[in-house]
Scaffold this motif. Sequence first.
Motif, PDB file in Angstrom:
ATOM      1  N   PHE A  44      40.111  26.172  34.083  1.00 47.62           N
ATOM      2  CA  PHE A  44      39.595  26.312  35.334  1.00 47.62           C
ATOM      3  C   PHE A  44      38.481  26.070  35.889  1.00 47.62           C
ATOM      4  O   PHE A  44      37.726  27.047  34.540  1.00 47.62           O
TER       5      PHE A  44
ATOM      6  N   TRP B 113      41.186  22.539  38.797  1.00 43.08           N
ATOM      7  CA  TRP B 113      41.720  23.575  37.606  1.00 43.08           C
ATOM      8  C   TRP B 113      43.261  21.866  37.479  1.00 43.08           C
ATOM      9  O   TRP B 113      42.813  21.137  37.580  1.00 43.08           O
TER      10      TRP B 113
ATOM     11  N   PHE C 268      44.844  38.470  36.151  1.00 48.11           N
ATOM     12  CA  PHE C 268      44.566  37.110  36.278  1.00 48.11           C
ATOM     13  C   PHE C 268      44.060  37.748  33.977  1.00 48.11           C
ATOM     14  O   PHE C 268      44.896  37.394  33.434  1.00 48.11           O
TER      15      PHE C 268
ATOM     16  N   HIS D 242      37.325  38.939  43.703  1.00 50.00           N
ATOM     17  CA  HIS D 242      37.369  38.494  42.365  1.00 50.00           C
ATOM     18  C   HIS D 242      37.263  39.404  41.147  1.00 50.00           C
ATOM     19  O   HIS D 242      38.289  39.724  40.797  1.00 50.00           O
TER      20      HIS D 242
ATOM     21  N   TYR E 205      41.364  40.283  41.764  1.00 51.52           N
ATOM     22  CA  TYR E 205      42.389  39.372  41.440  1.00 51.52           C
ATOM     23  C   TYR E 205      41.823  39.346  39.416  1.00 51.52           C
ATOM     24  O   TYR E 205      42.803  39.431  38.894  1.00 51.52           O
ATOM     25  N   SER E 206      41.198  39.721  39.230  1.00 46.98           N
ATOM     26  CA  SER E 206      40.210  38.907  37.583  1.00 46.98           C
ATOM     27  C   SER E 206      41.799  40.601  36.757  1.00 46.98           C
ATOM     28  O   SER E 206      41.284  39.598  35.760  1.00 46.98           O
TER      29      SER E 206
ATOM     30  N   MET F 220      44.635  31.993  42.311  1.00 47.47           N
ATOM     31  CA  MET F 220      43.562  31.470  42.189  1.00 47.47           C
ATOM     32  C   MET F 220      42.706  30.522  43.172  1.00 47.47           C
ATOM     33  O   MET F 220      41.636  31.043  44.125  1.00 47.47           O
TER      34      MET F 220
END
Length: 110
Positions: free
Chosen positions: A63, A45, A89, A82, A85-86, A30
């Motif tokens: 976060f 975070w 995550f 994003h 990465y999502s 992140m």
Amino acid sequence: MGAGAMGEIKHLVVVKFKEGAVVEDIVKGMEKLVSEVDLVKSFEWGQDSEGPEMLTQGFTHSFSMTFDKKEDYAAFQSHPNHVEYSATFSAAIEKIVVLCFPSVCVKPAA
């Protein structure tokens, strides 16, 4: 902006990670994401250290991202970094709460 003025968009995510999730790697990912995407104005975070279990409900990490305007947040949501990465995550999360809101600054940082 004066006290009570609405401005920036805050994106707040509170999570409980799955058993066995490598939280350090998730956080590093992140941090890398927000450093690569200029739409993110600021990022913070933290990990809960004081909350009683009955109040935290198992959530452990928070976060927070700040965007100048809702259009920047919308652009961030569809940004390729994003989106990529999502998936990582999301796979590590057991429970999540997400809030996105125009912030109301009552007492700005000194």
